[in-house]
Structures are given as structure tokens and as C-alpha cells.
Design a protein around this motif. Structure first.
Motif, mmCIF file in Angstrom:
data_model
loop_
_atom_site.group_PDB
_atom_site.id
_atom_site.type_symbol
_atom_site.label_atom_id
_atom_site.label_comp_id
_atom_site.label_asym_id
_atom_site.label_seq_id
_atom_site.Cartn_x
_atom_site.Cartn_y
_atom_site.Cartn_z
ATOM 1 N N SER A 274 44.242 -18.636 -54.718
ATOM 2 C CA SER A 274 42.636 -19.086 -54.798
ATOM 3 C C SER A 274 42.802 -19.933 -54.315
ATOM 4 C CB SER A 274 42.924 -19.059 -56.530
ATOM 5 O OG SER A 274 43.647 -20.189 -56.363
ATOM 6 N N GLY A 275 41.066 -19.655 -53.791
ATOM 7 C CA GLY A 275 41.013 -20.891 -52.951
ATOM 8 C C GLY A 275 40.480 -20.616 -51.278
ATOM 9 N N LYS A 276 41.578 -19.356 -51.234
ATOM 10 C CA LYS A 276 40.754 -19.107 -49.220
ATOM 11 C C LYS A 276 40.059 -18.310 -49.702
ATOM 12 C CE LYS A 276 44.601 -21.306 -48.665
ATOM 13 N NZ LYS A 276 46.045 -20.668 -48.281
ATOM 14 N N PRO A 277 38.751 -17.635 -48.283
ATOM 15 C CA PRO A 277 37.803 -16.951 -48.169
ATOM 16 C C PRO A 277 38.836 -15.803 -47.812
ATOM 17 C CG PRO A 277 37.895 -18.889 -46.334
ATOM 18 C CD PRO A 277 39.092 -18.979 -47.491
ATOM 19 N N GLY A 278 37.620 -14.915 -48.165
ATOM 20 C CA GLY A 278 37.914 -13.469 -47.841
ATOM 21 C C GLY A 278 39.431 -12.522 -48.717
ATOM 22 N N GLY A 279 39.204 -13.321 -49.555
ATOM 23 C CA GLY A 279 40.305 -12.092 -50.579
ATOM 24 C C GLY A 279 39.036 -11.136 -51.692
ATOM 25 N N HIS A 280 39.584 -9.953 -51.916
ATOM 26 C CA HIS A 280 38.780 -9.689 -53.063
ATOM 27 C C HIS A 280 39.210 -8.984 -53.849
ATOM 28 C CE1 HIS A 280 36.033 -9.144 -49.577
ATOM 29 N NE2 HIS A 280 36.634 -9.447 -48.539
ATOM 30 N N LEU A 281 40.535 -8.810 -54.230
ATOM 31 C CA LEU A 281 41.694 -8.426 -54.553
ATOM 32 C C LEU A 281 42.259 -9.820 -56.202
ATOM 33 C CD1 LEU A 281 43.898 -5.521 -53.857
ATOM 34 C CD2 LEU A 281 42.212 -5.386 -54.889
ATOM 35 N N THR A 282 42.346 -9.243 -57.636
ATOM 36 C CA THR A 282 42.777 -10.820 -58.334
ATOM 37 C C THR A 282 43.907 -10.053 -58.410
ATOM 38 O OG1 THR A 282 42.323 -8.100 -59.863
ATOM 39 C CG2 THR A 282 40.749 -10.032 -59.922
ATOM 40 N N ARG A 283 44.968 -10.983 -59.048
ATOM 41 C CA ARG A 283 46.157 -11.007 -59.089
ATOM 42 C C ARG A 283 46.556 -9.947 -59.829
ATOM 43 N NH1 ARG A 283 47.020 -15.368 -60.646
ATOM 44 N NH2 ARG A 283 47.896 -16.631 -58.742
ATOM 45 N N ARG A 284 46.075 -9.184 -60.754
ATOM 46 C CA ARG A 284 46.652 -8.214 -61.288
ATOM 47 C C ARG A 284 46.775 -7.124 -61.451
ATOM 48 N NH1 ARG A 284 41.588 -7.834 -66.032
ATOM 49 N NH2 ARG A 284 40.248 -7.514 -64.778
ATOM 50 N N SER A 285 45.638 -6.775 -59.554
ATOM 51 C CA SER A 285 45.463 -6.003 -59.106
ATOM 52 C C SER A 285 46.644 -5.229 -57.775
ATOM 53 C CB SER A 285 43.587 -6.098 -59.049
ATOM 54 O OG SER A 285 42.922 -5.509 -59.693
ATOM 55 N N TRP A 286 46.200 -6.700 -57.374
ATOM 56 C CA TRP A 286 47.007 -7.166 -56.619
ATOM 57 C C TRP A 286 49.196 -6.874 -56.705
ATOM 58 C CZ3 TRP A 286 47.733 -6.239 -51.470
ATOM 59 C CH2 TRP A 286 49.247 -7.083 -50.833
#
Length: 474
Positions: A274-286
């Protein structure tokens, strides 16, 4: 809550949260006597934001001139001030309103709470909603676009956030004429992990020209008195009130997925950072997409958000993470490499197959592995219909004509029927002892009329196929 507060552009988003909390506390016998700091602690807002909302609610608005929150200042005989006494306006019986759970005001940000209230009112009134309609009822309250409503993209982003909280469910393309169908829940479907961040309390309570409160003491007869550590001691998080949506706590993809060429090692169970730019998926989706991680780097950000929203929707409806992962594993193993990975994941990969039973997974019960009885009953009529269609049609047999010898009706008697010279008992004895020869003899000697009288139609008519001795055709 009066509907005018929900749809009124003259009220800021935080006014809804403050009104719900004040109305809930005002239901006590002595009304709402909570200090501004306590209300801010309940709602997870700063004191200055609560004071600005109370200022709008306690003054006549520019549209109707109504005062929603009635405030009474209190001072002890010695001159020491106490917290103000607040109550809400008595609504008109014909006024439109919407029921909002108090827990929703504590859990949702002011903007999401307003969106939740709009969906709850439309659901009760059975009014179809479009994303543009929701965006037209949400407004910017600060910045250069203050007073303008939100666009469709901003409203869609807020809907995804509200769906992820579990307080509402978005049924994609299941409404009228292809619209989305929205369902507001009285309680969240799943727990949402929140950050433990203290709110901004530097604005404090000041003079009236700074939107402050003149009270300095708190009536401790509340269900949640202020702790010694101040407002920030038990607060959950700070929620913004502007138009910019707040990213989810765990809505970023892992470092290895953000860009190609990064050789950083990552554990499959650690989840995205968390806190890093560019992510689009939550932990549960991953975690759900573990069988198809190698298909994700080439997908666009829009497709990744769609996949994350679809996974979140199914998880909110009770589908477990292991079930979704097993579904993707089985279907990817039974198919060729998809040409469009994003379309395959959103379509054949994630969509549930089976009947309407929640535990049915492609014709088998997920927890037991036994065949689904509902699917078997639905397949039985289809198999019967297929067997009937494949069954050879028997050839039609020729129907033999049925020859019937019709007995003509006897001609009317030329003379009136004879008078009864025998009793009923005698006629019954005569007919019981009658023989065919006796009947034919009676017809030949006494005539047809007399024979019918003596023996009756049932015994005489079969013997009338021969020509009548008197000349009448049979």
C-alpha cells in the motif's frame, strides 16, 4: 433524514453525517448534549468540519429558509458554559424522507453516505438510476468547481468504493433497459479494514466568526464520554470531504506487477503493498487471481479495475476466496491460452455457472462435491423432451370403417294406441317371459303398435328389420 438534506446542493456532504448523529443523540430524554469534539470522534471528522456542518444546519438555508438543527446555549449560574443542547426539526407529515442507519454515518465517509442515501431512497421508491443521475446529485463544495455536480466517471468511482464497503451492492446490467441495479443494505455484508489515523484537530473551538462553539464544558451524560487523550485517542481514521475519492487501504498491486523489468522478489501471500502509485488490485483480488498471475501484466488499468470490482462484488455476495481461486484454476486448465486475457477473466473465468442455488458450482455443490439436485431436476425435463423428439413416430395404420345397421324410427300409428287393458305387474311378467318367436308372432298378428305396447321398444325393435306385414317399410 429529510430528503431535502440529501439532494440539496446548499448542504455540504458532512452535514448529512452530523445531522444523523445529532438526530440519534436527540432521541434521548434530555436531547443531544454532546460536545463538538465528541460528535467529531463519533464520525471520524475534524472539529472544524463538524462545526461548519452545524453552522449550515443551525441557520436558515438559502432555498427554503428552514433550520434543521435547533441549538440552545447553556450556562451555569456561575457563568461557566456547558455544551449546547441540540434537537432536530420536526418533519412535516407530507415531507419526503429516507431511513438511514446510524452505523452508516459512523462507517462511511460523508460523500459515500450521501450516495448511499440516494440509493436507499431510489430503492424504496423503485426508481431506476443511471450513473449520470447519481453524479448529477453529488456536488463539489470546494475548489474551482464548487457548486458543480460530479461527472459520470467520478460517480462510477464512488460506486465502486461504496460497493467495496459492503453497505451497497451494484448489480451490473441487471436493471431496467440495461442499467445497473443498486441495493442498499441495513448493515455491511463484510467487515472493512480501516486505518487507525487520528483526525486533524488543530482547528479547535473558537469564536463564532471562526465557525466555533462558545461552550467550554461537556455534559458527560453521553454513551461515549471524551477520553483523556482527546479526540484522537479512539478515532479510526481521517476521511476527506472533498470531491477527490480516497483510495482503498489495500488497493495497490504488488511491485512485481506494477511495471515490467522489476526483478524484486515477492511472496504470493504478502499481498500488494500500500502507498505505492500505479496499483489497481486489492490484496484479496491478487490472492484470487493466483492461478492467472502470468496473464495480468499486459492488461490495462481500466480492465484491472473492472476485474477487481467483479471479484469484490462476488465476495460481497458470499462467494469465498478459495472458491473463486478453484474456479479460475479449473477453467484455465480446461481451455486454451486466451487471446484476450482480460475478457476471458471477466467472462468465462469468473462468472458462476449453475442454478440459482448459492452453493451450486457448475452443477455440483461446492462444500460437499455432490451433484446439485436442482440442476438434475432442471435437466430431467430437457432430456425427456430430447428423447421424445428422437423417438420414431409410428406409422399410421389404416382405419377400418365401422358398418352400422341403423334401425329406422317406426312410422306413427295410424290409430291411437290402445287403452291399457293390462296392469303394470302383468306387463312386466309378460316381458320377462317373452321369446323372440313370441315377439315376432305378436308383431305379425297384433301389429307393430300393439307389440310395442306389450313388449316394449327394447325387445321389439330388433325384430322390425323385416317388412311390416301391414305394408309399412321397416
Amino acid at each position: 433524514m429529510p430528503l431535502r438534506i440529501v439532494v440539496g446542493a446548499q448542504y455540504r456532504d458532512s452535514a448529512l453525517s452530523v445531522y444523523i448523529k445529532v438526530a440519534a443523540l436527540a432521541m434521548r430524554t434530555d436531547g443531544c448534549t454532546a460536545k463538538v469534539a465528541v460528535i467529531a470522534e463519533y464520525l471520524g471528522l475534524s472539529k472544524s468540519e463538524v462545526e461548519r456542518a452545524l453552522k449550515q444546519l443551525a441557520r436558515p438555508d438559502d432555498v427554503d429558509g428552514l433550520v434543521e438543527v435547533l441549538t440552545t446555549r447553556r450556562t451555569l449560574p456561575g457563568g461557566r458554559g456547558q455544551s449546547a443542547h441540540r434537537t432536530v426539526r420536526t418533519a412535516d407529515p407530507a415531507e419526503h424522507f429516507v431511513w438511514i442507519p446510524v452505523r452508516a454515518a459512523d462507517a462511511l465517509s460523508p460523500r459515500l453516505l450521501r450516495l448511499y442515501a440516494l440509493i436507499a431512497y431510489a430503492a424504496v421508491r423503485t426508481q431506476p438510476l443511471a450513473v449520470g443521475d447519481l453524479g448529477a446529485m453529488l456536488y463539489h463544495h470546494t475548489g474551482q468547481k464548487a457548486g458543480q455536480h460530479l461527472g459520470e466517471r467520478q460517480a462510477a468511482r464512488l460506486l465502486e468504493e461504496l460497493d467495496a464497503t459492503g453497505w451497497a451492492t451494484v448489480h451490473h446490467r441487471e436493471g431496467l433497459q440495461g442499467r445497473h441495479a443498486y441495493e442498499a443494505h441495513r448493515s455491511p455484508l463484510h467487515a472493512v479494514q480501516l486505518e487507525d489515523v487520528a483526525p486533524d484537530i488543530h482547528d479547535g473551538s473558537g469564536a463564532d466568526d471562526h465557525d466555533g462553539s462558545l461552550t467550554s464544558r461537556e455534559d458527560l451524560r453521553t454513551d461515549r464520554p471524551v477520553t483523556k487523550t482527546g479526540v484522537g485517542g479512539g478515532i479510526r481514521r481521517r476521511r476527506p470531504t472533498g470531491s477527490k475519492p480516497t483510495p482503498l487501504v489495500d488497493n495497490l498491486a504488488p511491485t512485481a506487477f506494477r511495471a515490467a523489468g522489476h526483478g524484486e522478489k515477492r511472496s504470493n501471500t504478502s499481498g500488494p503493498e500500500s502507498g505505492k502509485p500505479g496499483g489497481h488490485l486489492t490484496r484479496r483480488s491478487w490472492q484470487v487471481l493466483a492461478p492467472v498471475h502470468h496473464l495480468l501484466p499486459g492488461l490495462s488499468a481500466w480492465v484491472l479495475r473492472r476485474i477487481d470490482a467483479e471479484i469484490g462484488r462476488q465476495l460481497a455476495h458470499g462467494t469465498g476466496t478459495e472458491r473463486l481461486t478453484a474456479r479460475l484454476t479449473a477453467r484455465y486448465a480446461s481451455t486454451e491460452t486466451p487471446r484476450d486475457p482480460g475478457r476471458w477473466i471477466l467472462g468465462p473465468g469468473l462468472l458462476r455457472r449453475g442454478c440459482h442455488h448459492p452453493g451450486c458450482e457448475s452443477g455440483a455443490m461446492w462444500h460437499t462435491g455432490q451433484p446439485c439436485q436442482v440442476c438434475l431436476e432442471n435437466q430431467a425435463p430437457a432430456e425427456d423432451r430430447g428423447a421424445q423428439q428422437q423417438r420414431p413416430v409410428p406409422e399410421a395404420r389404416p382405419v377400418r370403417p365401422v358398418v352400422t345397421d341403423w334401425v329406422p324410427r317406426p312410422a306413427p300409428a295410424a290409430e291411437p294406441p290402445p287403452t291399457s287393458d293390462l296392469t303394470g305387474e302383468q306387463l312386466r311378467e309378460l316381458r320377462a317371459a317373452a321369446t323372440p318367436d313370441a315377439i315376432r308372432q305378436a308383431v305379425a298378428e297384433l301389429g307393430r303398435t300393439r307389440a310395442l305396447y306389450l313388449y316394449g321398444h327394447r325387445l321389439v325393435l330388433p325384430h322390425l328389420t323385416e317388412p311390416d306385414p301391414e305394408g309399412n317399410p321397416a
